[in-house]
Design a protein around this motif. Structure first.
Motif, PDB file in Angstrom:
ATOM      1  N   VAL A  71      -5.795   0.615  -3.556  1.00 49.24           N
ATOM      2  CA  VAL A  71      -5.818  -0.399  -2.505  1.00 49.24           C
ATOM      3  C   VAL A  71      -7.096  -1.232  -2.602  1.00 49.24           C
ATOM      4  O   VAL A  71      -8.166  -0.708  -2.921  1.00 49.24           O
ATOM      5  CB  VAL A  71      -5.710   0.247  -1.102  1.00 49.24           C
ATOM      6  N   ILE A  72      -6.934  -2.531  -2.365  1.00 47.48           N
ATOM      7  CA  ILE A  72      -8.083  -3.432  -2.190  1.00 47.48           C
ATOM      8  C   ILE A  72      -8.038  -3.869  -0.736  1.00 47.48           C
ATOM      9  O   ILE A  72      -7.200  -4.708  -0.357  1.00 47.48           O
ATOM     10  CB  ILE A  72      -8.001  -4.650  -3.133  1.00 47.48           C
ATOM     11  N   PRO A  73      -8.854  -3.292   0.146  1.00 51.70           N
ATOM     12  CA  PRO A  73      -8.724  -3.492   1.592  1.00 51.70           C
ATOM     13  C   PRO A  73      -8.636  -4.947   2.035  1.00 51.70           C
ATOM     14  O   PRO A  73      -7.833  -5.290   2.919  1.00 51.70           O
ATOM     15  CB  PRO A  73      -9.989  -2.816   2.149  1.00 51.70           C
ATOM     16  N   ARG A  74      -9.432  -5.820   1.412  1.00 54.88           N
ATOM     17  CA  ARG A  74      -9.448  -7.215   1.850  1.00 54.88           C
ATOM     18  C   ARG A  74      -8.118  -7.925   1.585  1.00 54.88           C
ATOM     19  O   ARG A  74      -7.774  -8.901   2.252  1.00 54.88           O
ATOM     20  CB  ARG A  74     -10.575  -7.966   1.152  1.00 54.88           C
ATOM     21  N   ASP A  75      -7.364  -7.397   0.597  1.00 55.63           N
ATOM     22  CA  ASP A  75      -6.107  -8.054   0.226  1.00 55.63           C
ATOM     23  C   ASP A  75      -4.902  -7.516   0.990  1.00 55.63           C
ATOM     24  O   ASP A  75      -3.779  -7.993   0.790  1.00 55.63           O
ATOM     25  CB  ASP A  75      -5.852  -7.873  -1.273  1.00 55.63           C
ATOM     26  N   VAL A  76      -5.114  -6.512   1.827  1.00 54.77           N
ATOM     27  CA  VAL A  76      -4.001  -5.938   2.589  1.00 54.77           C
ATOM     28  C   VAL A  76      -3.649  -6.872   3.745  1.00 54.77           C
ATOM     29  O   VAL A  76      -4.427  -7.025   4.692  1.00 54.77           O
ATOM     30  CB  VAL A  76      -4.350  -4.536   3.116  1.00 54.77           C
ATOM     31  N   GLU A 133       1.275  -6.066  -0.132  1.00 58.58           N
ATOM     32  CA  GLU A 133       0.177  -6.815  -0.738  1.00 58.58           C
ATOM     33  C   GLU A 133      -1.145  -6.042  -0.575  1.00 58.58           C
ATOM     34  O   GLU A 133      -1.420  -5.485   0.479  1.00 58.58           O
ATOM     35  CB  GLU A 133       0.050  -8.192  -0.077  1.00 58.58           C
ATOM     36  N   GLY A 134      -1.933  -6.027  -1.633  1.00 58.84           N
ATOM     37  CA  GLY A 134      -3.204  -5.297  -1.618  1.00 58.84           C
ATOM     38  C   GLY A 134      -3.097  -3.907  -2.211  1.00 58.84           C
ATOM     39  O   GLY A 134      -4.109  -3.242  -2.437  1.00 58.84           O
ATOM     40  N   PHE A 135      -1.839  -3.467  -2.478  1.00 54.30           N
ATOM     41  CA  PHE A 135      -1.623  -2.149  -3.071  1.00 54.30           C
ATOM     42  C   PHE A 135      -1.068  -2.307  -4.491  1.00 54.30           C
ATOM     43  O   PHE A 135      -0.288  -3.216  -4.767  1.00 54.30           O
ATOM     44  CB  PHE A 135      -0.624  -1.332  -2.244  1.00 54.30           C
ATOM     45  N   TYR A 136      -1.456  -1.418  -5.357  1.00 53.85           N
ATOM     46  CA  TYR A 136      -0.873  -1.349  -6.692  1.00 53.85           C
ATOM     47  C   TYR A 136      -1.023   0.084  -7.191  1.00 53.85           C
ATOM     48  O   TYR A 136      -1.663   0.916  -6.538  1.00 53.85           O
ATOM     49  CB  TYR A 136      -1.522  -2.357  -7.649  1.00 53.85           C
ATOM     50  N   PHE A 137      -0.407   0.384  -8.311  1.00 53.38           N
ATOM     51  CA  PHE A 137      -0.489   1.747  -8.819  1.00 53.38           C
ATOM     52  C   PHE A 137      -1.258   1.802 -10.128  1.00 53.38           C
ATOM     53  O   PHE A 137      -1.386   0.813 -10.849  1.00 53.38           O
ATOM     54  CB  PHE A 137       0.891   2.370  -8.993  1.00 53.38           C
ATOM     55  N   GLN A 138      -1.789   2.968 -10.399  1.00 55.12           N
ATOM     56  CA  GLN A 138      -2.572   3.200 -11.608  1.00 55.12           C
ATOM     57  C   GLN A 138      -2.093   4.510 -12.219  1.00 55.12           C
ATOM     58  O   GLN A 138      -2.089   5.546 -11.559  1.00 55.12           O
ATOM     59  CB  GLN A 138      -4.046   3.315 -11.217  1.00 55.12           C
ATOM     60  N   LYS A 139      -1.662   4.436 -13.471  1.00 53.34           N
ATOM     61  CA  LYS A 139      -1.146   5.626 -14.124  1.00 53.34           C
ATOM     62  C   LYS A 139      -2.285   6.420 -14.744  1.00 53.34           C
ATOM     63  O   LYS A 139      -3.226   5.851 -15.295  1.00 53.34           O
ATOM     64  CB  LYS A 139      -0.148   5.248 -15.216  1.00 53.34           C
ATOM     65  N   ARG A 140      -2.196   7.715 -14.633  1.00 54.66           N
ATOM     66  CA  ARG A 140      -3.163   8.594 -15.277  1.00 54.66           C
ATOM     67  C   ARG A 140      -2.478   9.937 -15.570  1.00 54.66           C
ATOM     68  O   ARG A 140      -1.311  10.114 -15.249  1.00 54.66           O
ATOM     69  CB  ARG A 140      -4.417   8.792 -14.420  1.00 54.66           C
ATOM     70  N   SER A 141      -3.200  10.830 -16.183  1.00 51.23           N
ATOM     71  CA  SER A 141      -2.608  12.133 -16.506  1.00 51.23           C
ATOM     72  C   SER A 141      -3.364  13.236 -15.790  1.00 51.23           C
ATOM     73  O   SER A 141      -4.570  13.130 -15.554  1.00 51.23           O
ATOM     74  CB  SER A 141      -2.633  12.387 -18.010  1.00 51.23           C
ATOM     75  N   LEU A 142      -2.627  14.266 -15.424  1.00 52.06           N
ATOM     76  CA  LEU A 142      -3.199  15.461 -14.811  1.00 52.06           C
ATOM     77  C   LEU A 142      -2.981  16.644 -15.743  1.00 52.06           C
ATOM     78  O   LEU A 142      -2.181  16.591 -16.673  1.00 52.06           O
ATOM     79  CB  LEU A 142      -2.554  15.736 -13.459  1.00 52.06           C
ATOM     80  N   ARG A 143      -3.679  17.707 -15.470  1.00 52.56           N
ATOM     81  CA  ARG A 143      -3.544  18.891 -16.302  1.00 52.56           C
ATOM     82  C   ARG A 143      -2.185  19.561 -16.103  1.00 52.56           C
ATOM     83  O   ARG A 143      -1.634  19.599 -14.994  1.00 52.56           O
ATOM     84  CB  ARG A 143      -4.658  19.882 -15.985  1.00 52.56           C
TER      85      ARG A 143
END
Length: 644
Positions: A71-76, A133-143
């Motif tokens: 989240v980018i608070p100002r863009d929400v 608006e202001g939210f997006y996702f980020q992919k990553r890996s977990l164990r």
């Protein structure tokens, strides 16, 4: 000339400033990337962490996909809060709290709003992401743990805190970092290098393409794979043997210092510290002050070593020339070392030389050796320092330098120790005679005990214990291949090893023999005191056993410590024998010993420690009925949900 000097300086300085500004604004615009530029959006590409394998190439820890909601608070703006909360299965209070926390970090920079969603959880959000608006996702890996043991070895992954972000510019809010175990020790190797992409935005805050055609973008570099020195099957077997017991097992390969097994009990399944329930489960583990599943007893627990310490007492006596192999002392079922002072012994009494003294574990023999060692010099403080230096040459009384992030130094006393304890009167060897048999002020950790036996197996040298065997594309730290030599001459180890061999043939471990394997060992029973309601109370003794095998060309050295286990030959000894056979043969022939050990529970004994509530005692009794084939988990109920 003087009239021209000042104007000339002004012109030169002004010219330099103009050139610098031109360079920064026209030629080099990299500084833009470090500012809160409204027209640029930064996205990070997180690499997979390196895989973790055991010494034989068996996969222990891999990765699984996960998604963070950013989240980018100002863009929400103008979003349906209730719909978002329903999609993400959070309350409105959670939503407001997370937004407030993100604003504290930065209103204009991205923060993790909700971490570690699995594919199913993420799918529902992905379909409607355009509405928020202001939210997006980020992919990553977990164990993704391939085994349900070894939690203390691996450690876990958690989010970085603000203090670390301030110290290390590599990390940003929401980044993950290894904590405890090899995940922490080898964080920089395992984490890889995250990639960065910069996107241009228009006046409506919409992405319109890469900034500068991707000139400043970098690609993610996957973390390096590592091989541990751990033998997966031996580690698993050790944890099974420790069900319903508390303590630690450490096994080391003497010729290399490689740690073959590092067991602490009770333990837990490492998978419960993965995913959205990680924080909740960690809190439950942390608050378990009874079983202490997060406490690595193999590295942190400090105990009196008891009778195994007699090995060092005898070696130092030989080195100092106060005894030889034939020197004898009389044991009268104990040793009267001062008027009214009697040290009991269970060896049966009689004349004892070193060989018999070792395999019968005679207190009187080694107390006499210790008194001669301290009495060799006119000054008791000087003599104790000589003795202390000999002991410390085995790696005791200090942080050993192994590659795990936690540990204790133990304690080997010297003259300064006793100057503090006895400031007003003159002390002598008789005052501190408990040191002779591993009581008194001597305190050691299980890994130090194992290293001591590895040193004896090597007849006077050791390598710093370590858990890393191989890093892809790199060399391991040279300190792990540097030989450490003790102050004891090699010639004195042979008679000691002969006595340790007969511990299994004629002595206190005769019932623990494994046909066809020549094992050298030493039983130990360490006195144990605890404060209950402010009173120092004698508790059930700790059960200790140290060993190495085979006698010639040893392949494994081991130390087993069982809290409140009683005699060393009853619980710790059988575990050591079974672990040795498992490692050397890959199977167990002493099935009688195995069955007895797997079924042996000390939970009822722990319930009698005192100071426990009835609820806790009831929980301990419940645990006592758990199937013995399963690795014990903490007394708390944990959420085992993990990402798929």
């Amino acid at each position: 000339m003087r009239k021209l000097l000042l104007p000339s300086l002004i012109i030169i300085v002004a010219s330099l400033l103009v050139l610098r500004l031109f360079y920064l604004q026209i030629i080099d615009d990299s500084l833009k990337l470090k500012s809160d530029n409204n027209a640029i959006k930064i996205k990070y590409d997180y690499p997979e962490r390196g895989y973790i394998y055991d010494r034989n190439g068996k996969l222990l820890v891999a990765n699984q996909p996960s998604y963070d909601i950013m989240v980018i608070p100002r863009d929400v703006k103008n979003i349906d809060t209730l719909e978002l909360c329903e999609l993400l299965n959070i309350t409105k209070e959670d939503f407001l709290g997370k937004i407030a926390k993100a604003k504290v970090y930065s209103p204009r920079l991205p923060s993790v709003f909700l971490p570690q969603l699995n594919k199913t959880e993420f799918a529902a959000f992905q379909e409607k992401i355009r509405k928020f608006e202001g939210f997006y996702f980020q992919k990553r890996s977990l164990r993704d743990y391939q085994v349900n043991f070894g939690a203390n070895i691996f450690g876990f992954i958690t989010q970085v805190n603000e203090k670390l972000i301030e110290k290390n510019p590599y990390y940003n809010s929401g980044d993950l970092i290894g904590k405890q175990g090899v995940e922490e020790s080898y964080e920089e190797v395992l984490r890889g290098i995250k990639g960065v992409k910069y996107y241009q935005k228009d006046k409506f805050n919409r992405e319109i393409g890469s900034f500068k055609d991707g000139k400043y973008d970098t690609i993610a570099v996957q973390g390096e794979d590592i091989n541990l020195t751990i033998d997966m099957l031996l580690q698993q077997y050790g944890e099974e043997l420790m069900v319903n017991k508390r303590g630690g097992i450490v096994a080391i390969e003497p010729k290399t210092g490689e740690i073959l097994a590092l067991v602490t009990a009770p333990s837990y399944d490492p998978a419960i510290l993965v995913g959205r329930q990680r924080s909740k489960n960690y809190t439950l583990l942390y608050r378990d002050s009874i079983a202490k599943p997060l406490y690595d007893r193999g590295l942190l627990a400090e105990y009196p070593p008891g009778s195994p310490f007699k090995i060092l007492t005898g070696l130092i006596g030989l080195q100092e020339g106060v005894i030889n192999e034939q020197t004898t002392f009389m044991c009268n079922h104990g040793f009267a070392y001062a008027p009214g002072r009697f040290q009991r012994c269970h060896c049966g009494g009689g004349s004892r030389d070193m060989h018999v003294g070792i395999y019968k574990s005679c207190n009187a023999y080694f107390s006499n050796v210790y008194l001669r060692t301290i009495g060799k010099y006119a000054s008791a403080p000087y003599a104790v320092d000589v003795w202390s230096n000999h002991v410390k040459s085995f790696g005791l009384g200090q942080f050993m330098g192994y590659d795990l992030p936690t540990g204790k130094r133990g304690k080997i006393p010297n003259s300064k120790t006793y100057k503090k304890i006895y400031p007003d009167w003159r002390w002598s060897g008789k005052t501190i005679i408990s040191n002779a048999i591993g009581q008194g002020e001597v305190v050691m950790t299980p890994i130090q005990l194992a290293n001591m036996m590895a040193t004896v197996a090597n007849q006077g040298y050791y390598y710093t214990p370590h858990i890393i065997k191989k890093i892809k594309g790199e060399k391991i730290d040279p300190k792990f291949t540097t030989k450490h030599v003790t102050t004891i001459d090699k010639k004195y180890f042979a008679p000691m090893i002969s006595g340790l061999f007969d511990v299994y043939n004629l002595g206190t471990a005769a019932g623990l023999r494994v046909e066809g394997i020549d094992i050298c060992g030493k039983t130990g029973t360490a006195e144990n005191f605890a404060k209950i309601n402010g009173v120092r109370t004698k508790m059930e003794d700790h059960s200790i056993f140290v060993a190495f095998a085979p006698k010639d060309n040893p392949k494994i050295a081991i130390a087993v410590m069982i809290e409140n286990g009683g005699f060393g030959s009853t619980i710790a000894g059988p575990i050591a024998s079974l672990m040795i056979e498992k490692y050397l043969r890959g199977k167990i022939t002493r099935t009688d010993l195995e069955k007895r050990t797997l079924e042996r529970s000390l939970q009822g004994r722990y319930a009698k420690l005192g100071g426990l509530s009835e609820a806790v005692k009831a929980e301990i009794r419940r645990k006592d009925s758990i199937a013995k084939s399963k690795i014990i988990v903490p007394k708390v109920k944990v959420d085992t949900t993990k990402t798929n």
